[in-house]
Motif scaffolding. Structure first.
Motif, PDB file in Angstrom:
ATOM      1  N   TYR A  82     -21.966  27.185   0.386  1.00 21.99           N
ATOM      2  CA  TYR A  82     -21.111  26.458  -0.549  1.00 21.99           C
ATOM      3  C   TYR A  82     -21.831  25.202  -1.034  1.00 21.99           C
ATOM      4  O   TYR A  82     -22.560  24.560  -0.284  1.00 21.99           O
ATOM      5  N   SER A  83     -21.601  24.871  -2.299  1.00 27.52           N
ATOM      6  CA  SER A  83     -22.195  23.659  -2.869  1.00 27.52           C
ATOM      7  C   SER A  83     -21.545  22.417  -2.256  1.00 27.52           C
ATOM      8  O   SER A  83     -20.478  22.494  -1.648  1.00 27.52           O
ATOM      9  N   GLU A  84     -22.182  21.275  -2.455  1.00 27.47           N
ATOM     10  CA  GLU A  84     -21.599  20.013  -1.975  1.00 27.47           C
ATOM     11  C   GLU A  84     -20.266  19.739  -2.663  1.00 27.47           C
ATOM     12  O   GLU A  84     -19.339  19.205  -2.050  1.00 27.47           O
ATOM     13  N   ARG A  85     -20.157  20.107  -3.910  1.00 27.10           N
ATOM     14  CA  ARG A  85     -18.901  19.942  -4.651  1.00 27.10           C
ATOM     15  C   ARG A  85     -17.800  20.785  -4.004  1.00 27.10           C
ATOM     16  O   ARG A  85     -16.680  20.311  -3.794  1.00 27.10           O
ATOM     17  N   ARG A  87     -17.742  21.933  -0.924  1.00 30.12           N
ATOM     18  CA  ARG A  87     -17.489  21.411   0.423  1.00 30.12           C
ATOM     19  C   ARG A  87     -16.587  20.170   0.367  1.00 30.12           C
ATOM     20  O   ARG A  87     -15.703  19.984   1.190  1.00 30.12           O
ATOM     21  N   ALA A  88     -16.801  19.321  -0.632  1.00 27.53           N
ATOM     22  CA  ALA A  88     -15.937  18.150  -0.811  1.00 27.53           C
ATOM     23  C   ALA A  88     -14.508  18.592  -1.128  1.00 27.53           C
ATOM     24  O   ALA A  88     -13.540  18.006  -0.614  1.00 27.53           O
ATOM     25  N   ALA A  89     -14.368  19.624  -1.944  1.00 25.73           N
ATOM     26  CA  ALA A  89     -13.035  20.146  -2.278  1.00 25.73           C
ATOM     27  C   ALA A  89     -12.356  20.737  -1.053  1.00 25.73           C
ATOM     28  O   ALA A  89     -11.149  20.540  -0.845  1.00 25.73           O
ATOM     29  N   PHE A  90     -13.101  21.442  -0.212  1.00 23.61           N
ATOM     30  CA  PHE A  90     -12.514  22.048   0.992  1.00 23.61           C
ATOM     31  C   PHE A  90     -12.090  20.965   1.997  1.00 23.61           C
ATOM     32  O   PHE A  90     -11.036  21.072   2.612  1.00 23.61           O
ATOM     33  N   ALA A  91     -12.910  19.934   2.131  1.00 19.84           N
ATOM     34  CA  ALA A  91     -12.559  18.839   3.046  1.00 19.84           C
ATOM     35  C   ALA A  91     -11.286  18.139   2.568  1.00 19.84           C
ATOM     36  O   ALA A  91     -10.394  17.833   3.368  1.00 19.84           O
ATOM     37  N   LEU A  92     -11.191  17.909   1.263  1.00 23.64           N
ATOM     38  CA  LEU A  92      -9.988  17.284   0.716  1.00 23.64           C
ATOM     39  C   LEU A  92      -8.783  18.216   0.893  1.00 23.64           C
ATOM     40  O   LEU A  92      -7.693  17.770   1.259  1.00 23.64           O
ATOM     41  N   THR A  93      -8.987  19.502   0.678  1.00 26.13           N
ATOM     42  CA  THR A  93      -7.911  20.478   0.863  1.00 26.13           C
ATOM     43  C   THR A  93      -7.359  20.409   2.278  1.00 26.13           C
ATOM     44  O   THR A  93      -6.140  20.356   2.490  1.00 26.13           O
ATOM     45  N   GLU A  94      -8.241  20.388   3.253  1.00 29.38           N
ATOM     46  CA  GLU A  94      -7.796  20.336   4.650  1.00 29.38           C
ATOM     47  C   GLU A  94      -7.109  19.013   4.970  1.00 29.38           C
ATOM     48  O   GLU A  94      -6.082  18.982   5.662  1.00 29.38           O
ATOM     49  N   ALA A  95      -7.639  17.913   4.446  1.00 34.77           N
ATOM     50  CA  ALA A  95      -7.047  16.601   4.725  1.00 34.77           C
ATOM     51  C   ALA A  95      -5.647  16.492   4.121  1.00 34.77           C
ATOM     52  O   ALA A  95      -4.724  15.984   4.769  1.00 34.77           O
ATOM     53  N   GLY A 102      -1.414  11.058   9.003  1.00 34.68           N
ATOM     54  CA  GLY A 102      -0.437  10.546   8.055  1.00 34.68           C
ATOM     55  C   GLY A 102      -1.031  10.121   6.728  1.00 34.68           C
ATOM     56  O   GLY A 102      -0.327   9.602   5.872  1.00 34.68           O
ATOM     57  N   PHE A 103      -2.329  10.312   6.557  1.00 34.18           N
ATOM     58  CA  PHE A 103      -2.976   9.941   5.305  1.00 34.18           C
ATOM     59  C   PHE A 103      -4.272  10.734   5.157  1.00 34.18           C
ATOM     60  O   PHE A 103      -4.755  11.331   6.104  1.00 34.18           O
ATOM     61  N   VAL A 104      -4.818  10.720   3.948  1.00 34.46           N
ATOM     62  CA  VAL A 104      -6.123  11.329   3.692  1.00 34.46           C
ATOM     63  C   VAL A 104      -7.175  10.263   3.977  1.00 34.46           C
ATOM     64  O   VAL A 104      -7.131   9.178   3.393  1.00 34.46           O
ATOM     65  N   PRO A 105      -8.122  10.543   4.876  1.00 38.12           N
ATOM     66  CA  PRO A 105      -9.154   9.549   5.192  1.00 38.12           C
ATOM     67  C   PRO A 105      -9.930   9.111   3.940  1.00 38.12           C
ATOM     68  O   PRO A 105     -10.247   9.934   3.070  1.00 38.12           O
ATOM     69  N   ASP A 106     -10.226   7.822   3.857  1.00 36.93           N
ATOM     70  CA  ASP A 106     -10.949   7.278   2.706  1.00 36.93           C
ATOM     71  C   ASP A 106     -12.257   8.006   2.458  1.00 36.93           C
ATOM     72  O   ASP A 106     -12.605   8.300   1.311  1.00 36.93           O
ATOM     73  N   GLU A 107     -13.003   8.301   3.533  1.00 42.35           N
ATOM     74  CA  GLU A 107     -14.310   8.943   3.341  1.00 42.35           C
ATOM     75  C   GLU A 107     -14.179  10.340   2.742  1.00 42.35           C
ATOM     76  O   GLU A 107     -15.032  10.763   1.954  1.00 42.35           O
ATOM     77  N   VAL A 108     -13.109  11.048   3.054  1.00 44.35           N
ATOM     78  CA  VAL A 108     -12.894  12.387   2.478  1.00 44.35           C
ATOM     79  C   VAL A 108     -12.576  12.253   0.995  1.00 44.35           C
ATOM     80  O   VAL A 108     -13.133  12.963   0.158  1.00 44.35           O
ATOM     81  N   TYR A 109     -11.676  11.330   0.669  1.00 43.04           N
ATOM     82  CA  TYR A 109     -11.311  11.104  -0.726  1.00 43.04           C
ATOM     83  C   TYR A 109     -12.526  10.638  -1.542  1.00 43.04           C
ATOM     84  O   TYR A 109     -12.788  11.150  -2.631  1.00 43.04           O
ATOM     85  N   GLU A 110     -13.271   9.675  -1.005  1.00 46.63           N
ATOM     86  CA  GLU A 110     -14.430   9.137  -1.722  1.00 46.63           C
ATOM     87  C   GLU A 110     -15.510  10.198  -1.921  1.00 46.63           C
ATOM     88  O   GLU A 110     -16.169  10.229  -2.967  1.00 46.63           O
ATOM     89  N   HIS A 111     -15.691  11.070  -0.934  1.00 47.24           N
ATOM     90  CA  HIS A 111     -16.669  12.150  -1.083  1.00 47.24           C
ATOM     91  C   HIS A 111     -16.255  13.079  -2.215  1.00 47.24           C
ATOM     92  O   HIS A 111     -17.089  13.487  -3.038  1.00 47.24           O
ATOM     93  N   ALA A 112     -14.976  13.421  -2.276  1.00 42.75           N
ATOM     94  CA  ALA A 112     -14.492  14.267  -3.370  1.00 42.75           C
ATOM     95  C   ALA A 112     -14.665  13.552  -4.713  1.00 42.75           C
ATOM     96  O   ALA A 112     -15.072  14.176  -5.701  1.00 42.75           O
ATOM     97  N   ALA A 113     -14.382  12.249  -4.746  1.00 44.70           N
ATOM     98  CA  ALA A 113     -14.503  11.479  -5.987  1.00 44.70           C
ATOM     99  C   ALA A 113     -15.939  11.422  -6.501  1.00 44.70           C
ATOM    100  O   ALA A 113     -16.158  11.213  -7.690  1.00 44.70           O
ATOM    101  N   GLN A 114     -16.909  11.629  -5.631  1.00 43.94           N
ATOM    102  CA  GLN A 114     -18.316  11.673  -6.048  1.00 43.94           C
ATOM    103  C   GLN A 114     -18.650  12.970  -6.785  1.00 43.94           C
ATOM    104  O   GLN A 114     -19.636  13.034  -7.513  1.00 43.94           O
ATOM    105  N   HIS A 115     -17.844  14.002  -6.591  1.00 47.35           N
ATOM    106  CA  HIS A 115     -18.140  15.329  -7.152  1.00 47.35           C
ATOM    107  C   HIS A 115     -17.190  15.760  -8.264  1.00 47.35           C
ATOM    108  O   HIS A 115     -17.427  16.788  -8.909  1.00 47.35           O
ATOM    109  N   PHE A 116     -16.126  15.007  -8.473  1.00 44.06           N
ATOM    110  CA  PHE A 116     -15.141  15.326  -9.502  1.00 44.06           C
ATOM    111  C   PHE A 116     -14.829  14.061 -10.283  1.00 44.06           C
ATOM    112  O   PHE A 116     -14.673  12.991  -9.690  1.00 44.06           O
ATOM    113  N   ASP A 117     -14.727  14.192 -11.623  1.00 43.61           N
ATOM    114  CA  ASP A 117     -14.314  13.010 -12.385  1.00 43.61           C
ATOM    115  C   ASP A 117     -12.827  12.767 -12.120  1.00 43.61           C
ATOM    116  O   ASP A 117     -12.164  13.558 -11.433  1.00 43.61           O
ATOM    117  N   ASP A 118     -12.296  11.673 -12.645  1.00 42.46           N
ATOM    118  CA  ASP A 118     -10.910  11.282 -12.346  1.00 42.46           C
ATOM    119  C   ASP A 118      -9.908  12.381 -12.696  1.00 42.46           C
ATOM    120  O   ASP A 118      -9.003  12.674 -11.913  1.00 42.46           O
TER     121      ASP A 118
END
Length: 150
Positions: A82-85, A87-95, A102-118
């Protein structure tokens, strides 16, 4: 002991709204294969056989390779598949799906934000949210894979 079958039909207005949200999120993400992989991953986590059955078929129709489908449950260990993009989507999906703390970890969100525009990130979060909603609707009512009575 076999679980009791629950046949409560989904209200037509709820179904239409959910289908509209799902279609909008998929369109906005712009990558139908990734959308199906995300929906498969959330459905695996939620143990939703109905949604798994549906999205496995749709992933194949969108040309997702069988190896990528088979290894999705172990995506973190499947280096080079899987591409890094993705993998970032899968990590966000799981979070988003589990919300363990009780929240999505900042590092998971920020990693996804590096691979997807707003806009793509907003649609990805919408897609994750709607598949979790579908999973809960189907699992609660014990809708079987392939059922047309939902």
């Amino acid at each position: 002991m076999e679980p009791t079958k629950r046949t409560t039909h989904l209200d037509a207005g709820v179904r239409t709204a959910m289908q509209g949200l799902s279609a909008a999120a998929k369109r906005g993400l712009g990558d139908p294969a990734l959308a199906e992989l995300v929906m498969i991953r959330a459905s695996q986590v939620n143990h939703c056989a109905f949604c798994l059955d549906m999205h496995l078929e749709l992933a194949r129709k969108h040309g997702v390779d069988e190896d990528r489908i088979q290894l999705l449950d172990a995506w973190e260990e499947a280096e080079g598949i899987y591409s890094e993009r993705e993998r970032a989507a899968f990590a966000l999906t799981e979070a988003v799906t589990v919300l363990t703390d009780g929240f999505v970890p900042d590092e998971v969100y920020e990693h996804a934000a590096q691979h997807f525009d707003d806009a793509q990130l907003a649609h990805l979060i919408g897609l994750i949210t709607v598949i979790n909603g579908w999973n809960r609707l189907m699992v609660t009512r014990r809708i079987a894979p392939g059922s047309t009575e939902w």
